[in-house]
Design an enzyme around this catalytic site. Structure first.
Site, PDB file in Angstrom:
ATOM      1  N   GLU A   1     -16.525  -3.913   7.617  1.00  0.00           N
ATOM      2  CA  GLU A   1     -16.247  -2.566   8.122  1.00  0.00           C
ATOM      3  C   GLU A   1     -17.465  -1.643   7.997  1.00  0.00           C
ATOM      4  O   GLU A   1     -17.839  -0.979   8.953  1.00  0.00           O
ATOM      5  CB  GLU A   1     -15.041  -1.990   7.356  1.00  0.00           C
ATOM      6  CG  GLU A   1     -14.697  -0.583   7.767  1.00  0.00           C
ATOM      7  CD  GLU A   1     -13.467  -0.049   7.047  1.00  0.00           C
ATOM      8  OE1 GLU A   1     -12.829  -0.803   6.268  1.00  0.00           O
ATOM      9  OE2 GLU A   1     -13.135   1.131   7.265  1.00  0.00           O
TER      10      GLU A   1
ATOM     11  N   GLU B   1     -28.909  -2.697   3.512  1.00  0.00           N
ATOM     12  CA  GLU B   1     -28.792  -1.530   2.625  1.00  0.00           C
ATOM     13  C   GLU B   1     -29.951  -0.567   2.860  1.00  0.00           C
ATOM     14  O   GLU B   1     -29.763   0.642   2.920  1.00  0.00           O
ATOM     15  CB  GLU B   1     -28.789  -2.029   1.168  1.00  0.00           C
ATOM     16  CG  GLU B   1     -28.649  -0.926   0.146  1.00  0.00           C
ATOM     17  CD  GLU B   1     -28.528  -1.489  -1.275  1.00  0.00           C
ATOM     18  OE1 GLU B   1     -28.967  -2.628  -1.508  1.00  0.00           O
ATOM     19  OE2 GLU B   1     -27.997  -0.775  -2.142  1.00  0.00           O
TER      20      GLU B   1
ATOM     21  N   ARG C   1      -1.433  -2.132  -4.430  1.00  0.00           N
ATOM     22  CA  ARG C   1      -2.834  -1.715  -4.283  1.00  0.00           C
ATOM     23  C   ARG C   1      -3.103  -0.389  -4.977  1.00  0.00           C
ATOM     24  O   ARG C   1      -2.288   0.545  -4.911  1.00  0.00           O
ATOM     25  CB  ARG C   1      -3.198  -1.611  -2.809  1.00  0.00           C
ATOM     26  CG  ARG C   1      -3.227  -2.957  -2.149  1.00  0.00           C
ATOM     27  CD  ARG C   1      -3.533  -2.831  -0.688  1.00  0.00           C
ATOM     28  NE  ARG C   1      -4.930  -2.814  -0.378  1.00  0.00           N
ATOM     29  CZ  ARG C   1      -5.516  -1.917   0.425  1.00  0.00           C
ATOM     30  NH1 ARG C   1      -4.824  -0.908   0.920  1.00  0.00           N
ATOM     31  NH2 ARG C   1      -6.794  -2.013   0.711  1.00  0.00           N
TER      32      ARG C   1
ATOM     33  N   ASP D   1     -14.759   2.853  -1.215  1.00  0.00           N
ATOM     34  CA  ASP D   1     -14.098   2.034  -0.199  1.00  0.00           C
ATOM     35  C   ASP D   1     -15.118   1.097   0.459  1.00  0.00           C
ATOM     36  O   ASP D   1     -15.535   1.352   1.590  1.00  0.00           O
ATOM     37  CB  ASP D   1     -13.463   2.962   0.857  1.00  0.00           C
ATOM     38  CG  ASP D   1     -12.627   2.196   1.851  1.00  0.00           C
ATOM     39  OD1 ASP D   1     -12.357   1.013   1.614  1.00  0.00           O
ATOM     40  OD2 ASP D   1     -12.250   2.787   2.883  1.00  0.00           O
TER      41      ASP D   1
ATOM     42  N   TRP E   1     -11.928  13.433   3.932  1.00  0.00           N
ATOM     43  CA  TRP E   1     -11.812  12.175   3.199  1.00  0.00           C
ATOM     44  C   TRP E   1     -12.518  12.132   1.839  1.00  0.00           C
ATOM     45  O   TRP E   1     -12.561  11.078   1.201  1.00  0.00           O
ATOM     46  CB  TRP E   1     -12.330  11.033   4.080  1.00  0.00           C
ATOM     47  CG  TRP E   1     -11.645  10.965   5.406  1.00  0.00           C
ATOM     48  CD1 TRP E   1     -12.015  11.612   6.553  1.00  0.00           C
ATOM     49  CD2 TRP E   1     -10.459  10.228   5.729  1.00  0.00           C
ATOM     50  NE1 TRP E   1     -11.130  11.325   7.570  1.00  0.00           N
ATOM     51  CE2 TRP E   1     -10.170  10.474   7.095  1.00  0.00           C
ATOM     52  CE3 TRP E   1      -9.619   9.382   4.999  1.00  0.00           C
ATOM     53  CZ2 TRP E   1      -9.075   9.914   7.741  1.00  0.00           C
ATOM     54  CZ3 TRP E   1      -8.538   8.820   5.651  1.00  0.00           C
ATOM     55  CH2 TRP E   1      -8.268   9.090   7.002  1.00  0.00           C
TER      56      TRP E   1
ATOM     57  N   GLU F   1      -3.275   7.063   2.249  1.00  0.00           N
ATOM     58  CA  GLU F   1      -3.567   7.273   3.670  1.00  0.00           C
ATOM     59  C   GLU F   1      -2.261   7.386   4.477  1.00  0.00           C
ATOM     60  O   GLU F   1      -2.051   6.681   5.454  1.00  0.00           O
ATOM     61  CB  GLU F   1      -4.491   6.169   4.198  1.00  0.00           C
ATOM     62  CG  GLU F   1      -5.826   6.152   3.446  1.00  0.00           C
ATOM     63  CD  GLU F   1      -6.830   5.124   3.939  1.00  0.00           C
ATOM     64  OE1 GLU F   1      -6.414   4.112   4.513  1.00  0.00           O
ATOM     65  OE2 GLU F   1      -8.036   5.344   3.725  1.00  0.00           O
TER      66      GLU F   1
ATOM     67  N   LYS G   1       0.895  -1.171   0.000  1.00  0.00           N
ATOM     68  CA  LYS G   1       0.000   0.000   0.000  1.00  0.00           C
ATOM     69  C   LYS G   1       0.928   1.214   0.000  1.00  0.00           C
ATOM     70  O   LYS G   1       1.649   1.441   0.978  1.00  0.00           O
ATOM     71  CB  LYS G   1      -0.859  -0.030   1.253  1.00  0.00           C
ATOM     72  CG  LYS G   1      -1.693   1.223   1.500  1.00  0.00           C
ATOM     73  CD  LYS G   1      -2.603   1.062   2.735  1.00  0.00           C
ATOM     74  CE  LYS G   1      -3.407   2.314   3.025  1.00  0.00           C
ATOM     75  NZ  LYS G   1      -4.311   2.159   4.191  1.00  0.00           N
TER      76      LYS G   1
END
Ligand code: GCV
Length: 611
Positions: free
Chosen positions: A345, A445, A271, A317, A475, A238, A234
């Site tokens: 997550e 959902e 990534r 994401d 973000w 971030e 990565k």
């Protein structure tokens, strides 16, 4: 002394695997003897043909295959028998040669975005594990054909960086030996700037000293573990270090590492999760979903053959619903790996039930065949007794393996197979469980993020509602709800994200009318009085979906209570269901109140929405 590990979907294999079973064929012999006796079926003989590798064929009472093919065949035979079905009869081959599981485990034993307890193989800065539990995991992974395990988090912290250094390699070698009999090869996430920790002035990929450093490291890793799978990186993401620091492209960065490991047959997984995570919310010229394509599409054709560019399934994401990442359509001359996330997550954190196989089927249908050549999933595993926190979260590990082997397998059949193997319920209850799982995503959902509205979660921990939580943050995750409208216009007239898709795909999202409801607010900014195809206004749809989703969660609770699952799964699932229902009510009330306060619109059905 270690406890006997939970058997998850393999209850008929109720004893440990002896340590002298050090090849897949020996494990297969052991497992068949154990499992066939427990199931009361005849034990097939094995015919090992090394050339067949991962392939296998079950013909009457013979399982022919390579290594680990015969092991895959042994599990396929026993799982079919246990489910009361016929084993497959034709030659079985995996669709994706690399079927990877990426752990976000840290050397201190914590797991980033882990919802099933601490790491299964790290504690106190080192690798350490419980043999029987790891062998049970090896068995689970082999039974669904996962063949690569990345041991540590892509956010590499100090102690994890030692894994590939002289201090860490002896233990890594032992872990590789523990997984090898199950056909699982190890991979490690590495830190791009590691040369600097060794006193070098730079980590510039074009620097010869840096190139030498990585060659030497690769030589040491493969000397210790000759079948090591490769490195995962990565970079420039971030706050992780990467080639941008040195004005180099990601192709230059990835190729430098790829060349160090190429002589050993290693794969370099790079990534594609790069975006501006320091965005000013006032800046409307940046649209985060555009980032990966902007970084990588121009580099198509520049990556070495042993580089795999690993792209998340959607452009953001791992939200509940996103369109397929346009980067996946844009790089025909690059080897691509698709990344999905089993760790829940944003999808209920292994408290709320969320079965993923239907979602992966949608992905498989959206991607042209052979667009990607490998798959990776962020692991949902941990040290909890049942491995996955919620016992039903195991369906996602099982389903992922099946998806990676055959992306076009019927998701309902996969879910049913898992349910039957795990619980052996009477037919009506099995049907109820399968139905509950198959609708779990749709329900989740609806009470969280219907119509393509993502990111209304609590910042940082990402569980529970917070409609403005990420609205004024760094973000790039904004919905811009005001008193009249909500959503982002990502068409040519808006941010232009839509233009990243091949022309024939653009039409399906180009207008609010053409765009499927479940992505409407991802692609369009719409007024609350916008009329949906079914005649309801947008605001009414937002209210209805949240009420329906919450009612769906409450119904799931009733179904679950009536299932009569064996213990301890019943208690574990019911305890989590209470939390899920509480969560669903919170989402319903917070999101509906948020939009009613903004829009002033009343619910046509007069249900309770707060002032
Ligand atoms: C491992 C998201 C997650 C991070 C994760 C990152 C990634 O931002 O919240 O925890 O870091 O994705 O995929 O690298």
């Amino acid at each position: 002394m270690s406890k006997v590990p939970r058997r998850t979907w393999l209850p008929f294999l109720d004893a440990d695997i002896p340590a002298n079973c050090d090849t897949p064929a020996k494990v297969a012999v052991h497992e068949l003897a154990l499992g066939c006796a427990a199931l009361g079926v005849s034990t097939p003989r094995l015919a090992v043909a090394p050339d067949l590798g991962e392939y296998y064929m079950i013909d009457g009472d013979t399982i022919a295959g390579g290594e680990p093919g015969v092991l895959y065949g042994a599990y396929a035979y026993m799982m079919a028998k246990a489910a009361g079905e016929q084993p497959p009869s034709s030659l079985q081959k995996p669709f994706y040669p690399l079927r990877m599981l990426d752990s976000w485990d840290n050397a201190d034993g914590s797991v980033e975005r882990g919802y099933a307890g601490r790491s299964l193989w790290f504690e106190g800065g080192k690798l350490c594990w419980d043999g029987p539990r790891i062998r049970q995991l090896g068995r689970m992974l082999a039974s669904v054909g996962v063949n690569v395990l990345c041991v540590n988090n892509v956010n590499v912290r100090e102690d994890a960086a030692l894994l590939i250094e002289d201090e860490g390699l002896p233990e890594l070698r032992k872990l590789a030996a523990a997984f090898r009999p199950f056909g699982v090869r190890l991979m490690v996430s590495i830190e791009f700037s590691r040369p600097i920790a060794h006193g070098m002035p730079t980590a510039d990929p074009l620097d010869e000293g840096v190139q030498r450093f990585w060659r030497k490291r690769a030589d040491a890793v493969w000397a210790a573990i000759p079948d090591f799978a490769g490195f995962l990186v990565k970079a420039d993401s971030e706050h992780r270090p990467g080639p941008f620091t040195y004005g180099r492209t990601h192709a230059e960065g990835a190729n430098m590492l790829a060349r160090a490991i190429a002589p050993h047959g290693g794969v370099l997984v790079w990534r594609a999760f790069v975006y501006n995570c320091m965005q000013d919310w006032r800046d409307t010229s940046t649209d985060r979903p555009k980032a990966a394509y902007e970084t990588y599409a121009p580099l198509d054709g520049q990556f070495d053959d042993n580089v795999l560019l690993q792209v998340k399934n959607g452009p953001f994401d791992f939200q509940v619903r996103e369109p397929v990442s346009p980067t996946l359509y844009a790089m025909p001359r690059t080897r691509l790996a698709l990344e999905v996330q089993l760790a829940q997550e944003y999808t209920g954190q292994q408290i709320d039930i969320y079965a993923m196989p239907p979602m992966w089927r949608e992905l498989a249908e959206a991607l042209p065949p052979r667009t990607v050549s490998a798959v990776a999933a962020v692991s949902n595993l941990g040290r909890d007794d049942n491995y996955t926190g919620h016992p039903f979260a195991a369906v996602n590990l099982f389903g992922y393996g099946r998806f990676a082997w055959d992306p076009h397998a019927d998701p309902e059949a996969v879910v049913r197979r898992w349910a039957r193997l795990s619980y052996h319920l009477p037919k009506d209850r099995e049907d109820a469980l399968v139905d509950l799982l198959m609708h779990s995503r749709e329900i989740y959902e609806k009470y969280t993020a219907p119509l393509g509205l993502g990111w209304m979660v609590n910042p940082h921990n990402h569980y529970g509602p917070n409609p403005s939580g990420y609205e004024y943050d760094l973000w790039g995750t904004y919905h811009k709800a005001n008193r009249d409208a909500v959503g982002i216009d990502r068409t040519a007239a808006g941010t232009g994200y839509l233009l990243q898709y091949p022309e024939k795909l653009r039409a399906q999202y180009a207008t609010p009318e053409a765009c499927p409801d479940n992505l409407k607010l991802f692609f369009h900014r719409l007024r609350y009085d916008y009329r949906m195809a079914d005649g309801r206004t947008l605001i009414q749809r937002i209210y209805d979906d949240h009420f329906e989703g919450c009612a769906g969660a409450e119904r799931m609770g009733e179904t679950l209570a009536a299932l009569d699952l064996p213990e301890p799964d019943r208690t574990e699932a019911l305890e989590r269901m209470e939390l899920q229902i509480k969560n669903a009510r919170e989402w319903r009330d917070v999101v509906n109140t948020f939009f009613r306060r903004l829009s002033g619109a009343e619910d046509e059905k007069g249900r309770k929405i707060y002032d």
